[in-house]
Design an enzyme around this catalytic site. Structure first.
Site, PDB file in Angstrom:
ATOM      1  N   CYS A 152      37.447  43.087  39.562  1.00  0.00           N
ATOM      2  CA  CYS A 152      36.472  43.969  40.233  1.00  0.00           C
ATOM      3  C   CYS A 152      36.835  44.183  41.706  1.00  0.00           C
ATOM      4  O   CYS A 152      36.810  45.314  42.194  1.00  0.00           O
ATOM      5  CB  CYS A 152      35.062  43.424  40.069  1.00  0.00           C
ATOM      6  SG  CYS A 152      34.868  41.691  40.487  1.00  0.00           S
TER       7      CYS A 152
HETATM    8  N1  LIG Z   1      31.632  39.397  36.008  1.00  0.00           N
HETATM    9  C1  LIG Z   1      32.398  40.303  36.618  1.00  0.00           C
HETATM   10  O1  LIG Z   1      31.972  41.004  37.524  1.00  0.00           O
HETATM   11  C2  LIG Z   1      33.837  40.497  36.179  1.00  0.00           C
HETATM   12  C3  LIG Z   1      34.506  41.623  36.650  1.00  0.00           C
HETATM   13  C4  LIG Z   1      35.836  41.843  36.237  1.00  0.00           C
HETATM   14  C5  LIG Z   1      36.450  40.942  35.383  1.00  0.00           C
HETATM   15  N2  LIG Z   1      35.769  39.835  34.971  1.00  0.00           N
HETATM   16  C6  LIG Z   1      36.470  38.934  34.062  1.00  0.00           C
HETATM   17  O2  LIG Z   1      36.077  39.271  32.742  1.00  0.00           O
HETATM   18  C7  LIG Z   1      36.008  38.099  31.926  1.00  0.00           C
HETATM   19  C8  LIG Z   1      34.600  37.989  31.379  1.00  0.00           C
HETATM   20  O3  LIG Z   1      33.705  37.894  32.485  1.00  0.00           O
HETATM   21  P1  LIG Z   1      32.161  37.632  32.294  1.00  0.00           P
HETATM   22  O4  LIG Z   1      31.487  37.998  33.559  1.00  0.00           O
HETATM   23  O5  LIG Z   1      31.707  38.219  31.009  1.00  0.00           O
HETATM   24  O6  LIG Z   1      32.160  36.039  32.147  1.00  0.00           O
HETATM   25  P2  LIG Z   1      31.021  35.153  31.510  1.00  0.00           P
HETATM   26  O7  LIG Z   1      29.707  35.819  31.669  1.00  0.00           O
HETATM   27  O8  LIG Z   1      31.213  33.783  32.052  1.00  0.00           O
HETATM   28  O9  LIG Z   1      31.357  35.166  29.938  1.00  0.00           O
HETATM   29  C9  LIG Z   1      32.514  34.666  29.391  1.00  0.00           C
HETATM   30  C10 LIG Z   1      32.195  34.211  27.978  1.00  0.00           C
HETATM   31  O10 LIG Z   1      33.375  33.612  27.436  1.00  0.00           O
HETATM   32  C11 LIG Z   1      33.013  32.500  26.605  1.00  0.00           C
HETATM   33  N3  LIG Z   1      33.670  31.320  27.173  1.00  0.00           N
HETATM   34  C12 LIG Z   1      33.377  30.674  28.313  1.00  0.00           C
HETATM   35  N4  LIG Z   1      34.222  29.648  28.521  1.00  0.00           N
HETATM   36  C13 LIG Z   1      35.070  29.645  27.491  1.00  0.00           C
HETATM   37  C14 LIG Z   1      36.170  28.846  27.135  1.00  0.00           C
HETATM   38  N5  LIG Z   1      36.574  27.829  27.907  1.00  0.00           N
HETATM   39  N6  LIG Z   1      36.806  29.106  25.991  1.00  0.00           N
HETATM   40  C15 LIG Z   1      36.411  30.125  25.207  1.00  0.00           C
HETATM   41  N7  LIG Z   1      35.365  30.936  25.500  1.00  0.00           N
HETATM   42  C16 LIG Z   1      34.723  30.706  26.639  1.00  0.00           C
HETATM   43  C17 LIG Z   1      31.506  32.377  26.646  1.00  0.00           C
HETATM   44  O11 LIG Z   1      31.006  33.115  25.543  1.00  0.00           O
HETATM   45  P3  LIG Z   1      30.691  32.424  24.135  1.00  0.00           P
HETATM   46  O12 LIG Z   1      30.353  31.011  24.409  1.00  0.00           O
HETATM   47  O13 LIG Z   1      29.563  33.238  23.603  1.00  0.00           O
HETATM   48  O14 LIG Z   1      31.948  32.566  23.321  1.00  0.00           O
HETATM   49  C18 LIG Z   1      31.145  33.093  27.923  1.00  0.00           C
HETATM   50  O15 LIG Z   1      29.828  33.627  27.871  1.00  0.00           O
HETATM   51  C19 LIG Z   1      36.402  36.930  32.834  1.00  0.00           C
HETATM   52  O16 LIG Z   1      37.759  36.639  32.668  1.00  0.00           O
HETATM   53  C20 LIG Z   1      36.137  37.469  34.227  1.00  0.00           C
HETATM   54  O17 LIG Z   1      36.945  36.878  35.213  1.00  0.00           O
HETATM   55  C21 LIG Z   1      34.474  39.601  35.331  1.00  0.00           C
END
Ligand SMILES: NC(=O)c1ccc[n+]([C@@H]2O[C@H](COP(=O)([O-])OP(=O)(O)OC[C@H]3O[C@@H](n4cnc5c(N)ncnc54)[C@H](OP(=O)(O)O)[C@@H]3O)[C@@H](O)[C@H]2O)c1
Length: 342
Positions: A152
């Site tokens: 982002c």
């Molecule tokens: N938030 C932002 O603004 C943003 C912007 C750009 C990119 N990103 C990137 O996009 C990705 C997703 O972001 P997000 O905001 O959706 O993150 P998030 O809310 O923390 O969700 C990630 C999901 O992945 C699963 N997870 C967590 N730890 C894990 C592990 N160790 N092994 C396997 N599954 C795991 C969990 O879902 P389950 O337990 O349901 O499987 C968790 O809810 C990340 O890599 C982040 O850096 C985020």
């Protein structure tokens, strides 16, 4: 109709992909995989989907996630995404993958290792991913099957600075100030996202050492820039939003009107980048896939601004924009809604 699966089902990436896909006429999310919620209704976690989407979470098994789908959105943390993608592609080598994490964004495996030490480098696999910032690398996205969706902060900085790089005006020091809302840290609560703490938090973090710096420099150098970036991110009390203010050295002494004309010409015809007449406002783009930009110039600096929603243009919206390109669809399908205010 594109049939797609999402992994990382309980997170914010998944929730935004689901929200946006509801109005997408050609994208159907048929599987949402989760480590811990298999069997539960998706709408029991993403409650805005109650009576909108009738789907239950499935187990997060890379051997099964790709069955019967054309596309997998990988919305896992870095370090978990890479191994999942490797296993998925070993079984379904031709499936389209859009990875939201940082695991495949950096072209050079050594740079990747130095930024993401908990995440394997997968050098051969990495070389097969295109960097999915459509406004800068649209042709590569169209030709690819595998997309590394940008960070982002990287999206905000790149849309603010790329017009200068492309004109040969970005060869010296650039100070970038990035501000983010709490949803940038994901759905898992932490000390810096817990409401009583966050609601009055305004502070810099990771000064000069954020992981997105090599990603920004990599893309800008491919666009003709040779910037020396100093990047300082800040936490703000917002929920959604990334606001970028970038101070580039005014190498050729251009004026404010000339700078603005460069941006207007560069982004003419871009559906999701709006060049404004004054500083953008992160609240105005919240919930939308728009990036609002503006530029001005002083004697010493060209100062470029951008505002995006980190969860949409900074993540899930951009992922859907990339999906549209991968499948030869109108790039804006599912993404037409503007932000809202109040
Ligand atoms: N938030 C932002 O603004 C943003 C912007 C750009 C990119 N990103 C990137 O996009 C990705 C997703 O972001 P997000 O905001 O959706 O993150 P998030 O809310 O923390 O969700 C990630 C999901 O992945 C699963 N997870 C967590 N730890 C894990 C592990 N160790 N092994 C396997 N599954 C795991 C969990 O879902 P389950 O337990 O349901 O499987 C968790 O809810 C990340 O890599 C982040 O850096 C985020």
């Amino acid at each position: 109709m594109i049939r797609a699966a999402i992994v990382g089902g309980s997170g914010y990436g998944a929730s935004e992909l689901l929200r946006l896909s509801v109005t997408h006429p050609e994208l159907s999310i048929v599987r949402v995989a989760s480590r811990k919620l298999a069997g539960k209704p998706v709408a029991s976690v993403h409650r805005f989907l109650y009576q909108v989407l009738d789907l239950a979470f499935e187990p997060a098994d890379p051997r099964k996630t790709g069955d019967g789908v054309d596309l997998v959105f990988v919305a896992l943390p870095h370090g978990a995404a890479g191994p999942f993608v490797a296993e998925l592609l070993a079984i379904h080598p031709d499936i389209r993958v859009i990875d939201l994490s940082g695991d495949f964004r950096l072209a050079d495996p050594e740079t990747h290792r130095s930024c993401y030490d908990e995440s394997p480098a997968f050098p051969e696999l990495r070389a097969t991913f295109a960097y999915g910032l459509p406004e800068l690398f649209r042709d590569e996205v169209k030709k690819s099957r595998r997309i590394a969706n940008p960070g982002c902060f990287a999206t905000g900085s790149l849309l603010a600075l790329a017009p200068l790089a492309e004109r040969g005006l970005l060869n010296g020091p650039v100070a970038v100030d990035g501000k983010t809302g709490s949803s940038g840290s994901g759905a898992e609560p932490g000390p810096k996202t817990h409401h009583p703490e966050r609601t009055s938090l305004l502070a810099a973090y990771s000064p000069l050492s954020h992981r997105h710096v090599p990603e920004i420099e990599q893309a800008l150098s491919r666009k003709g820039g040779r910037p020396r970036l100093s990047f300082v991110p800040h936490s703000t009390p917002l929920v959604r939003g990334v606001y970028t203010t970038a101070y580039a050295t005014n190498e050729k002494g251009i004026g404010a009107a000339e700078a603005l004309e460069i941006y207007r010409a560069r982004y003419a015809g871009e559906r999701f980048v709006r060049v404004l007449d004054g500083p953008p406002d992160a609240g105005v783009v919240a919930g939308s896939n728009f990036a609002d930009v503006w530029v001005t110039a002083s004697r010493d600096h060209v100062i470029a601004f951008s505002a995006i929603d980190n969860l949409v243009k900074g993540m899930a919206g951009q992922a859907i924009q990339n999906a549209n390109l991968l499948f030869g669809l109108d790039e804006s399908l599912g993404l037409a809604a503007p932000g809202s205010r109040p």
